[in-house]
Design a protein around this motif. Structure first.
Motif, PDB file in Angstrom:
ATOM      1  N   GLU A 105       0.862  -1.195   0.000  1.00 40.38           N
ATOM      2  CA  GLU A 105       0.000   0.000   0.000  1.00 40.38           C
ATOM      3  C   GLU A 105       0.891   1.235   0.000  1.00 40.38           C
ATOM      4  O   GLU A 105       1.586   1.505   0.978  1.00 40.38           O
ATOM      5  N   PRO A 106       0.884   2.011  -1.082  1.00 43.67           N
ATOM      6  CA  PRO A 106       1.800   3.150  -1.156  1.00 43.67           C
ATOM      7  C   PRO A 106       1.464   4.308  -0.217  1.00 43.67           C
ATOM      8  O   PRO A 106       2.354   5.011   0.240  1.00 43.67           O
ATOM      9  N   ASN A 107       0.187   4.511   0.094  1.00 47.77           N
ATOM     10  CA  ASN A 107      -0.205   5.636   0.935  1.00 47.77           C
ATOM     11  C   ASN A 107       0.302   5.433   2.360  1.00 47.77           C
ATOM     12  O   ASN A 107      -0.029   4.451   3.012  1.00 47.77           O
ATOM     13  N   CYS A 108       1.132   6.347   2.834  1.00 44.92           N
ATOM     14  CA  CYS A 108       1.677   6.335   4.192  1.00 44.92           C
ATOM     15  C   CYS A 108       2.602   5.146   4.477  1.00 44.92           C
ATOM     16  O   CYS A 108       2.806   4.756   5.623  1.00 44.92           O
ATOM     17  N   ARG A 109       3.166   4.597   3.448  1.00 43.26           N
ATOM     18  CA  ARG A 109       4.054   3.432   3.562  1.00 43.26           C
ATOM     19  C   ARG A 109       5.243   3.719   4.497  1.00 43.26           C
ATOM     20  O   ARG A 109       5.607   2.886   5.311  1.00 43.26           O
ATOM     21  N   MET A 110       5.852   4.889   4.363  1.00 48.93           N
ATOM     22  CA  MET A 110       7.018   5.208   5.193  1.00 48.93           C
ATOM     23  C   MET A 110       6.645   5.345   6.668  1.00 48.93           C
ATOM     24  O   MET A 110       7.412   4.951   7.543  1.00 48.93           O
ATOM     25  N   THR A 111       5.476   5.874   6.942  1.00 55.03           N
ATOM     26  CA  THR A 111       5.051   6.003   8.333  1.00 55.03           C
ATOM     27  C   THR A 111       4.817   4.628   8.945  1.00 55.03           C
ATOM     28  O   THR A 111       5.236   4.362  10.072  1.00 55.03           O
ATOM     29  N   ARG A 112       4.167   3.734   8.195  1.00 53.91           N
ATOM     30  CA  ARG A 112       3.978   2.371   8.692  1.00 53.91           C
ATOM     31  C   ARG A 112       5.325   1.702   8.916  1.00 53.91           C
ATOM     32  O   ARG A 112       5.540   1.025   9.924  1.00 53.91           O
ATOM     33  N   ALA A 113       6.236   1.891   7.985  1.00 55.78           N
ATOM     34  CA  ALA A 113       7.564   1.283   8.103  1.00 55.78           C
ATOM     35  C   ALA A 113       8.285   1.804   9.348  1.00 55.78           C
ATOM     36  O   ALA A 113       8.944   1.047  10.065  1.00 55.78           O
ATOM     37  N   TYR A 114       8.157   3.095   9.608  1.00 56.15           N
ATOM     38  CA  TYR A 114       8.776   3.709  10.783  1.00 56.15           C
ATOM     39  C   TYR A 114       8.177   3.105  12.062  1.00 56.15           C
ATOM     40  O   TYR A 114       8.911   2.709  12.967  1.00 56.15           O
ATOM     41  N   ILE A 115       6.872   3.014  12.128  1.00 58.83           N
ATOM     42  CA  ILE A 115       6.198   2.447  13.295  1.00 58.83           C
ATOM     43  C   ILE A 115       6.638   1.004  13.512  1.00 58.83           C
ATOM     44  O   ILE A 115       6.994   0.603  14.622  1.00 58.83           O
ATOM     45  N   LEU A 116       6.633   0.225  12.441  1.00 62.94           N
ATOM     46  CA  LEU A 116       6.991  -1.191  12.555  1.00 62.94           C
ATOM     47  C   LEU A 116       8.459  -1.376  12.922  1.00 62.94           C
ATOM     48  O   LEU A 116       8.809  -2.303  13.657  1.00 62.94           O
ATOM     49  N   THR A 117       9.316  -0.511  12.425  1.00 58.73           N
ATOM     50  CA  THR A 117      10.734  -0.612  12.777  1.00 58.73           C
ATOM     51  C   THR A 117      10.932  -0.359  14.261  1.00 58.73           C
ATOM     52  O   THR A 117      11.662  -1.100  14.931  1.00 58.73           O
ATOM     53  N   ILE A 118      10.272   0.650  14.789  1.00 63.18           N
ATOM     54  CA  ILE A 118      10.362   0.918  16.222  1.00 63.18           C
ATOM     55  C   ILE A 118       9.774  -0.254  17.009  1.00 63.18           C
ATOM     56  O   ILE A 118      10.349  -0.697  18.003  1.00 63.18           O
ATOM     57  N   ALA A 119       8.664  -0.797  16.541  1.00 62.13           N
ATOM     58  CA  ALA A 119       8.024  -1.915  17.233  1.00 62.13           C
ATOM     59  C   ALA A 119       8.924  -3.146  17.280  1.00 62.13           C
ATOM     60  O   ALA A 119       8.881  -3.913  18.240  1.00 62.13           O
ATOM     61  N   ARG A 120       9.772  -3.317  16.268  1.00 66.94           N
ATOM     62  CA  ARG A 120      10.629  -4.499  16.178  1.00 66.94           C
ATOM     63  C   ARG A 120      11.980  -4.341  16.870  1.00 66.94           C
ATOM     64  O   ARG A 120      12.740  -5.305  16.953  1.00 66.94           O
TER      65      ARG A 120
END
Length: 190
Positions: free
Chosen positions: A80-95
């Motif tokens: 999903e291209p919309n807000c992809r970087m924000t999701r990636a940022y959240i998931l990176t912090i979560a991991r």
């Protein structure tokens, strides 16, 4: 690609310094301790990093690069291209694991003691911010999610009371959900 021995040694020293910083803090770790932890002489350490501040900067640079490489990798996995970087940022912090968070927490003291190191984080954050703004013009809920995960991460870095376990997992899931377009969010909520 074959890594040169000097590059392998530098990486070993940077990782050993990161471990030392996570245990003792950026101001109280010793070069002798880093050399011992890496299984090298202090002379070998000083050959690659002539001062403690140069070594700390290398640790900051390595941690920041690793973090943003993880964000980019997570974004590439997202269809999903919309807000992809924000999701990636959240998931990176979560991991991030406890060991990585201890390193970040230790480096937070380095940022306070030597504010010039903070530019490494700020510069990459500006690039990230530009990527977020280019992927979506106005998505308030994504910004809310990003700021919320920053708050969670800060609490974890400084050891202040926060949430863990399934509550943390649910919060992360909810924050990720805020980054999807409304139609997509409705499907996820159903």
């Amino acid at each position: 690609m074959i890594k040169r021995q000097a590059d392998v040694t530098r990486t070993l020293l940077i990782r050993a310094a990161g471990d030392a910083i996570s245990e003792a803090g950026a101001t109280t770790f010793t070069l002798d301790g880093v050399a011992k932890r890496a299984g090298l002489s202090k002379g070998a350490l000083l050959h690659h990093f002539p001062t403690k501040s140069v070594l700390v900067e290398a640790v900051v640079r390595d941690l920041v690069d690793q973090f943003w490489n993880d964000v980019q990798a997570a974004a590439l996995e997202d269809s999903e291209p919309n807000c992809r970087m924000t999701r990636a940022y959240i998931l990176t912090i979560a991991r991030l694991g406890e060991k990585q968070n201890r390193r970040w927490g230790g480096l937070a003291t380095a940022f306070v003691v030597d504010p010039s190191l903070l530019h490494l984080w700020r510069d990459t954050l500006r690039r990230y911010q530009q990527a977020v703004e280019s992927e979506t013009q106005a998505c308030e809920s994504a910004w809310i999610a990003r700021l919320a995960v920053d708050s969670l991460w800060s609490a974890e870095l400084f050891g202040t009371p926060s949430i863990g376990g399934t509550s943390r997992a649910k919060l992360i899931e909810r924050l990720v959900g805020l980054t999807y377009p409304i139609a997509e969010r409705d499907k996820q909520a159903a």
